[in-house]
Design an enzyme around this catalytic site. Structure first.
Site, mmCIF file in Angstrom:
data_model
loop_
_atom_site.group_PDB
_atom_site.id
_atom_site.type_symbol
_atom_site.label_atom_id
_atom_site.label_comp_id
_atom_site.label_asym_id
_atom_site.label_seq_id
_atom_site.Cartn_x
_atom_site.Cartn_y
_atom_site.Cartn_z
ATOM 1 N N LYS A 103 0.921 -1.036 -0.005
ATOM 2 C CA LYS A 103 -0.060 0.088 -0.043
ATOM 3 C C LYS A 103 0.863 1.373 -0.041
ATOM 4 C CE LYS A 103 -3.818 2.151 2.583
ATOM 5 N NZ LYS A 103 -4.688 1.864 3.570
ATOM 6 N N SER B 92 -9.529 2.259 3.032
ATOM 7 C CA SER B 92 -8.790 2.900 1.918
ATOM 8 C C SER B 92 -7.998 2.086 1.045
ATOM 9 C CB SER B 92 -8.012 4.027 2.685
ATOM 10 O OG SER B 92 -7.160 3.276 3.907
ATOM 11 N N SER C 80 -9.805 -0.448 7.094
ATOM 12 C CA SER C 80 -9.112 -0.273 5.842
ATOM 13 C C SER C 80 -8.661 -1.506 5.163
ATOM 14 C CB SER C 80 -8.327 1.041 5.823
ATOM 15 O OG SER C 80 -9.205 2.088 6.000
#
Length: 526
Positions: A87, A162, A186
């Site tokens: 990420k 997210s 997330s």
């Protein structure tokens, strides 16, 4: 030649087995994933940067060590040579780290996050950096400054947030594993809506050093994968104490892999959280949840209902604590030290005006909204009424968990109240967007570990549903133990992994692994 279409659909554990047996090389595996990214990421947009050259170089190094044999080959980690995506909130040397924001566009970190150091030590090729809501603020990955990620099950729908980029990369077979961060769900919520496995470890169980902070008391790095065992394998790599993280737990890491491989629920008490299902949850989500309960009951578990009455306040308290901490953490992005700098057009040129111009241009609407909310909650005259009160609610939520775990070994709920919604559907309604985290936020407020695994497909739309398991703090192994059993029971019912039922993104996926010289055209940022 190895069929790359089959290769990219293997679990990380199966890939590791083939690599160890010499049935395939890491270069072949890594190239297969790079080819897949080149073929489908134009539609999915899971990646912000693809790390072609370095990934192939690490893969070649692993292959050379294995070919040479001896002590070095024997000491290779089980996941050595298995590729992974990271990420883009987690800093990496040699690749840009943008946090999905224009304010960090093109920024290169001078150091690696602890989790990245551990991936490198395990010799796992890093495929690239995945898309996210800007500074991890969102539930749909629509708030990325670089455009939204699309759900591989339906490209018109969100992949969660997210960390939608990491979940979509795994769901689209662009990576076998990925790292995410979970502040209010997330990792788990994207896992639910993409049919993948997502784990939020116990707070402090995985180092946050090198993860760009949003809310320091809530953030946690964790694994994204296709199977519970794969998540356990990755968790074992990245977990454990880190002296550079003051919140890192000193406890030795449990054998999570053994827990996932020897799962058993006979005699266990599994608690249904009264407040996290029923009214407000999509019918198809409820149906798959109830089926999971029946499977666990048939496997020898005792199902009990527990009440956590203060969970109904978790969402409100979270959206005071998280913005407050975010407004403080994001103060460092001032246009002076690093990242974007915008100069005001007219005199005088002061630090305050440079900061104002930079943050106005560099931050998106959702980040600005949360900074304003957090700054207000922390301001003189309002601190006790808002932030202080939210922290008291947090204590009540922790006590609810303590009472629940006195009655049950693990807790269970749907991961999200609905399946993936349409892109744009809730973009202009922040409150509706925030409600997607209603089932995941309590775990972050209390610091307990949570795992989401695929629960099947909803009747109404044929989209994935997630089942969430929660365990007491420091009992992550218990999640893997129960999760592996439920996963096995569900797959027996479906006739195979859920992702095998996902629609194909391309009719002309590459069928053979190409040579190492055929470097992916996605070698840079996009």
């Amino acid at each position: 030649m190895t069929n790359s279409n089959e290769l990219i659909r293997l679990s990380a554990a199966a890939l590791a087995g083939k690599l160890a047996a010499g049935e395939v090389t890491s270069v072949e595996v890594t190239q297969a994933y790079l080819d897949r990214i080149a073929a489908v990421d134009g539609k999915v947009h899971a990646f912000l940067h693809v790390n072609t050259d370095e990934a192939l170089a690490v893969a070649a190094e692993v292959d050379a060590i294995r070919a040479a044999g001896g002590a070095a080959a024997a000491e290779l980690h089980e996941l050595a040579g298995v590729p992974i995506a990271v990420k883009d909130l987690i800093v990496t040397v040699g690749q840009p780290t943008t946090a999905g924001s224009k304010i960090l566009e093109g920024w290169h970190s001078p150091y690696d996050a602890t989790v990245v150091e551990r991936l490198r030590a395990a010799k796992m090729p890093i495929l690239g950096k995945t898309n996210l809501d800007e500074f991890a603020m969102g539930s749909s990955t629509e708030h990325s400054a670089y455009g939204p990620t699309h759900n591989p099950w339906d490209l018109d729908r969100i992949p969660g947030g997210s960390g939608g980029g990491s979940a979509a990369a795994v769901a689209a077979f662009e990576a076998p594993l990925a790292l995410g961060t979970d502040t209010g769900g997330s990792i788990r919520q994207p896992g639910a809506v993409t049919g993948t496995v997502g784990v939020k470890p116990t707070y402090g169980g995985v180092s946050r050093y090198g993860a760009i902070a949003m809310a320091s008391s809530l953030d946690q790095i964790g694994p994204v994968s296709r199977t519970v065992l794969d998540s356990a394998l990755l968790h074992q790599v990245i977990g454990g104490h880190d002296p550079r993280d003051s919140t890192s737990l000193p406890d030795p890491l449990e054998d999570l892999v053994a827990a996932a491989r020897t799962g058993n629920v006979e005699g266990m008490k599994i608690g249904i959280i009264k407040e996290l299902h029923g009214e407000g949850y999509q019918r198809g989500v409820e149906n798959r949840f109830n089926e999971s309960l029946e499977l666990l009951k048939a496997a020898g578990a005792e199902i009990v209902e527990v009440s956590c009455p203060n969970f109904k306040y978790a969402l409100g308290a979270y959206y005071l604590i998280m913005p407050s901490e975010a407004s403080s953490n994001l103060a460092k992005f001032d246009g002076v030290r690093f990242g974007l700098r915008v100069l005001p057009k007219d005199a005088p040129l002061t630090i305050e005006r440079v900061m104002g111009a930079t943050r106005a241009a560099g931050f998106g609407d959702e980040v600005k909204r949360r900074i304003i909310l957090g700054t207000y909650a922390l301001s003189a005259g309002y601190y006790d009424a808002y932030y202080g009160s939210a922290q008291k609610v947090r204590t009540l939520i922790q006590r609810d968990f303590e009472a629940a775990f006195a009655q049950a070994d693990v807790l269970i709920s749907p991961t999200a109240p609905t399946t993936a919604f349409k892109l744009g559907e809730k973009l202009n309604d922040p409150l509706a967007m925030y409600l997607n985290d209603v089932a995941t936020i309590p775990a972050n407020m209390a610091g307990v570990p949570g795992l989401s695994l695929p629960g099947g497909l909803a009747d109404e739309d044929g989209l994935p549903v997630g089942i969430q398991l929660l365990a007491p703090a420091r009992q992550d192994a218990r999640l893997y133990r129960v999760g592996a059993v439920l996963e096995s029971l569900l797959e027996a019912q479906w006739g195979g992994p859920l992702l095998d039922k996902a629609p194909s993104l391309t009719e002309s996926a590459p069928t053979d692994v190409v040579s190492t010289e055929a470097v992916s055209s996605h070698g840079g940022s996009h």
